[in-house]
Design a protein around this motif. Structure first.
Motif, PDB file in Angstrom:
ATOM      1  N   PRO A  40     -47.000  95.311  15.249  1.00 28.90           N
ATOM      2  CA  PRO A  40     -47.109  94.363  14.131  1.00 28.90           C
ATOM      3  C   PRO A  40     -47.088  95.027  12.762  1.00 28.90           C
ATOM      4  O   PRO A  40     -46.596  94.447  11.798  1.00 28.90           O
ATOM      5  N   THR A  41     -47.613  96.228  12.665  1.00 25.81           N
ATOM      6  CA  THR A  41     -47.642  96.891  11.356  1.00 25.81           C
ATOM      7  C   THR A  41     -46.233  97.230  10.880  1.00 25.81           C
ATOM      8  O   THR A  41     -45.850  96.920   9.739  1.00 25.81           O
ATOM      9  N   ALA A  42     -45.455  97.869  11.748  1.00 31.58           N
ATOM     10  CA  ALA A  42     -44.081  98.223  11.384  1.00 31.58           C
ATOM     11  C   ALA A  42     -43.253  96.972  11.120  1.00 31.58           C
ATOM     12  O   ALA A  42     -42.433  96.933  10.191  1.00 31.58           O
ATOM     13  N   ALA A  43     -43.452  95.931  11.938  1.00 28.51           N
ATOM     14  CA  ALA A  43     -42.701  94.691  11.745  1.00 28.51           C
ATOM     15  C   ALA A  43     -43.061  94.035  10.426  1.00 28.51           C
ATOM     16  O   ALA A  43     -42.184  93.526   9.708  1.00 28.51           O
ATOM     17  N   ARG A  44     -44.335  94.028  10.093  1.00 27.62           N
ATOM     18  CA  ARG A  44     -44.782  93.435   8.826  1.00 27.62           C
ATOM     19  C   ARG A  44     -44.159  94.165   7.644  1.00 27.62           C
ATOM     20  O   ARG A  44     -43.701  93.534   6.678  1.00 27.62           O
ATOM     21  N   VAL A  45     -44.117  95.490   7.701  1.00 27.74           N
ATOM     22  CA  VAL A  45     -43.524  96.270   6.626  1.00 27.74           C
ATOM     23  C   VAL A  45     -42.047  95.930   6.476  1.00 27.74           C
ATOM     24  O   VAL A  45     -41.539  95.736   5.358  1.00 27.74           O
ATOM     25  N   ALA A  46     -41.329  95.831   7.598  1.00 28.90           N
ATOM     26  CA  ALA A  46     -39.894  95.538   7.552  1.00 28.90           C
ATOM     27  C   ALA A  46     -39.637  94.157   6.960  1.00 28.90           C
ATOM     28  O   ALA A  46     -38.746  93.988   6.112  1.00 28.90           O
ATOM     29  N   VAL A  47     -40.393  93.167   7.399  1.00 31.07           N
ATOM     30  CA  VAL A  47     -40.210  91.814   6.873  1.00 31.07           C
ATOM     31  C   VAL A  47     -40.504  91.778   5.379  1.00 31.07           C
ATOM     32  O   VAL A  47     -39.754  91.171   4.596  1.00 31.07           O
ATOM     33  N   GLY A  48     -41.585  92.430   4.967  1.00 28.57           N
ATOM     34  CA  GLY A  48     -41.928  92.458   3.553  1.00 28.57           C
ATOM     35  C   GLY A  48     -40.856  93.124   2.705  1.00 28.57           C
ATOM     36  O   GLY A  48     -40.496  92.643   1.622  1.00 28.57           O
ATOM     37  N   GLN A  49     -40.294  94.231   3.197  1.00 26.72           N
ATOM     38  CA  GLN A  49     -39.240  94.920   2.460  1.00 26.72           C
ATOM     39  C   GLN A  49     -38.002  94.034   2.311  1.00 26.72           C
ATOM     40  O   GLN A  49     -37.427  93.927   1.223  1.00 26.72           O
ATOM     41  N   ALA A  50     -37.580  93.422   3.414  1.00 28.90           N
ATOM     42  CA  ALA A  50     -36.390  92.571   3.363  1.00 28.90           C
ATOM     43  C   ALA A  50     -36.599  91.390   2.427  1.00 28.90           C
ATOM     44  O   ALA A  50     -35.702  91.025   1.645  1.00 28.90           O
ATOM     45  N   LEU A  51     -37.794  90.759   2.485  1.00 27.10           N
ATOM     46  CA  LEU A  51     -38.074  89.604   1.634  1.00 27.10           C
ATOM     47  C   LEU A  51     -38.086  89.995   0.156  1.00 27.10           C
ATOM     48  O   LEU A  51     -37.526  89.278  -0.691  1.00 27.10           O
ATOM     49  N   ARG A  52     -38.716  91.098  -0.168  1.00 30.01           N
ATOM     50  CA  ARG A  52     -38.755  91.531  -1.565  1.00 30.01           C
ATOM     51  C   ARG A  52     -37.350  91.821  -2.092  1.00 30.01           C
ATOM     52  O   ARG A  52     -37.028  91.508  -3.253  1.00 30.01           O
ATOM     53  N   VAL A  70     -38.696  85.106  14.095  1.00 29.42           N
ATOM     54  CA  VAL A  70     -39.193  86.420  14.498  1.00 29.42           C
ATOM     55  C   VAL A  70     -39.105  86.573  16.012  1.00 29.42           C
ATOM     56  O   VAL A  70     -39.729  85.798  16.760  1.00 29.42           O
ATOM     57  N   ALA A  71     -38.346  87.554  16.451  1.00 29.80           N
ATOM     58  CA  ALA A  71     -38.339  87.893  17.873  1.00 29.80           C
ATOM     59  C   ALA A  71     -39.658  88.567  18.212  1.00 29.80           C
ATOM     60  O   ALA A  71     -40.091  89.490  17.532  1.00 29.80           O
ATOM     61  N   GLY A  72     -40.328  88.090  19.253  1.00 31.24           N
ATOM     62  CA  GLY A  72     -41.588  88.709  19.660  1.00 31.24           C
ATOM     63  C   GLY A  72     -42.779  88.318  18.821  1.00 31.24           C
ATOM     64  O   GLY A  72     -43.817  88.980  18.875  1.00 31.24           O
ATOM     65  N   GLY A  73     -42.676  87.241  18.039  1.00 31.31           N
ATOM     66  CA  GLY A  73     -43.791  86.818  17.201  1.00 31.31           C
ATOM     67  C   GLY A  73     -44.832  86.021  17.965  1.00 31.31           C
ATOM     68  O   GLY A  73     -44.563  85.477  19.029  1.00 31.31           O
ATOM     69  N   ASP A  74     -46.060  85.970  17.428  1.00 31.80           N
ATOM     70  CA  ASP A  74     -47.125  85.169  18.017  1.00 31.80           C
ATOM     71  C   ASP A  74     -48.003  84.632  16.888  1.00 31.80           C
ATOM     72  O   ASP A  74     -47.723  84.836  15.699  1.00 31.80           O
ATOM     73  N   ASP A  75     -49.081  83.941  17.241  1.00 29.85           N
ATOM     74  CA  ASP A  75     -49.946  83.343  16.222  1.00 29.85           C
ATOM     75  C   ASP A  75     -50.555  84.395  15.298  1.00 29.85           C
ATOM     76  O   ASP A  75     -50.699  84.171  14.089  1.00 29.85           O
ATOM     77  N   ALA A  76     -50.919  85.533  15.860  1.00 27.48           N
ATOM     78  CA  ALA A  76     -51.510  86.591  15.036  1.00 27.48           C
ATOM     79  C   ALA A  76     -50.498  87.097  14.017  1.00 27.48           C
ATOM     80  O   ALA A  76     -50.851  87.361  12.852  1.00 27.48           O
ATOM     81  N   PHE A  77     -49.246  87.214  14.424  1.00 33.76           N
ATOM     82  CA  PHE A  77     -48.243  87.699  13.482  1.00 33.76           C
ATOM     83  C   PHE A  77     -47.927  86.638  12.434  1.00 33.76           C
ATOM     84  O   PHE A  77     -47.590  86.970  11.294  1.00 33.76           O
TER      85      PHE A  77
END
Length: 343
Positions: A40-52, A70-77
């Motif tokens: 989740p940490t690496a995925a969060r960073v990637a999503v944030g970079q792309a969005l910015r 999101v592939a592989g996403g869940d409620d926590a993500f």
């Protein structure tokens, strides 16, 4: 009024921002965004970079709605994404859906139909009223995703290392009846070590698949040593295996029999997955394996002859359209969003 969309997959994360009339105003890319595969940490960073990057030069407060596929996403993500959206200056968090929803929206506005997705992974999904009613496969690189990019890459690498592993046996068989004077030259020609190891000249030449896989992993030399090096590198980084999928297509196009067999089997497995979800409406092909012209796409289309088949374009355009649909209803014109996006 702006709409943001994210398509986070196992290889690449993409984000886009569209105006209400469908015009694309911003786009950004980053690394893998699948939290199940990369954490989740690496995925969060990637999503944030792309969005910015997609929001660069735009006012994030103007984003009225957004959808994150999101592939592989869940409620926590989903909760993680809400924090990322706030950090990027967006007033409301995204509606998180799976990658299949944005892929289907990137291919058709029809409320009911079927999606066949083959990127790094593979799955089929049945839609009714734009909601997923059934899913087939999508079980991940270790236990499923049959016919997807990882499956193809693994099959190609496996075929290559097995050919290397068996080459010494074939060489021994071929020299069994040679005279004593010719044995040395025959063995040297077939079982050469790397130049730095024994000074016996260049590496032996195999078929297109073995040579492409060897180059991909940066190995050369005596066949068994080459196989061992590929195995160690593949075990250390499974994404190297997934990245070998295009090499299988290249080798098949060059006439490699092993690669052609892998292509045919991938097409059979993918269409069998789609066949598990019968129903009316279009069949949307999505994911790099099925949207890129090549032997796998051609083989799948041949097996789907007679069906209404469309090809998904950019998943971020589909995500932006879904976001606009949430806010504007049918005033969000699908064709304008999709045409404004990429392939």
């Amino acid at each position: 009024m702006l709409f943001a969309g994210v398509d986070a997959g196992g290889t690449t994360t993409r984000a886009a921002v569209h105006a209400a009339d469908g015009t694309r105003l911003g786009h950004g890319t980053a690394g893998p965004g699948n939290p199940a595969a990369h954490g989740p940490t690496a995925a969060r960073v990637a999503v944030g970079q792309a969005l910015r990057r997609a929001l660069d030069g735009l006012d994030p407060r103007s984003v009225a709605a957004s959808v994150a596929g999101v592939a592989g996403g869940d409620d926590a993500f989903a909760a993680t994404l809400a924090r990322t959206w706030a950090e990027c200056g967006l007033a409301t968090p995204p509606r998180m859906v799976g990658d299949v929803e944005v892929a289907y929206a990137a291919g058709t506005a029809a409320p009911s139909g079927t999606l066949l997705l083959a990127g790094t992974g593979a799955a089929a999904a049945r839609f009714s009223g734009r909601a997923v009613t059934a899913v087939a496969d999508g079980l991940g690189w270790l236990l499923g995703d049959e016919g997807g990019g990882f499956w193809i890459g693994r099959a190609g690498v496996r075929a290559a290392v097995r050919t290397l592993d068996r080459s010494q046996e074939r060489a021994r068989d071929s020299v069994r009846d040679c005279t004593r004077d010719s044995v040395r030259d025959s063995v040297r020609a077939r079982l050469r070590d790397s130049p730095q190891d024994r000074g016996l000249g260049p590496s032996p030449v195999f078929g297109p698949l073995v040579e492409l896989v060897s180059a991909h992993f940066g190995v050369a030399g005596e066949p068994r040593r080459r196989a061992d090096r590929i195995v160690r590198l593949a075990q250390a980084d499974r994404m190297l295996v997934a990245a070998a999928a295009p090499l299988v297509s290249r080798a098949a196009s060059a006439g490699d029999e092993d690669a052609a067999g892998i292509v045919a089997e991938a097409a059979r497995r993918l269409t069998a997955t789609a066949a598990r979800l019968p129903g009316d409406g279009p069949l949307v092909l999505a994911g790099g394996v099925l949207t890129t012209d090549g032997p796998v796409r051609a083989a799948v289309l041949a097996r789907l002859a007679g069906r209404q088949v469309t090809t998904a374009r950019d998943g971020t355009a589909g995500a932006c359209w879904l976001a606009a649909l949430d806010r504007l209803g049918e005033r969000a014109v699908h064709e304008r969003f999709i045409a404004s996006g990429g392939r």
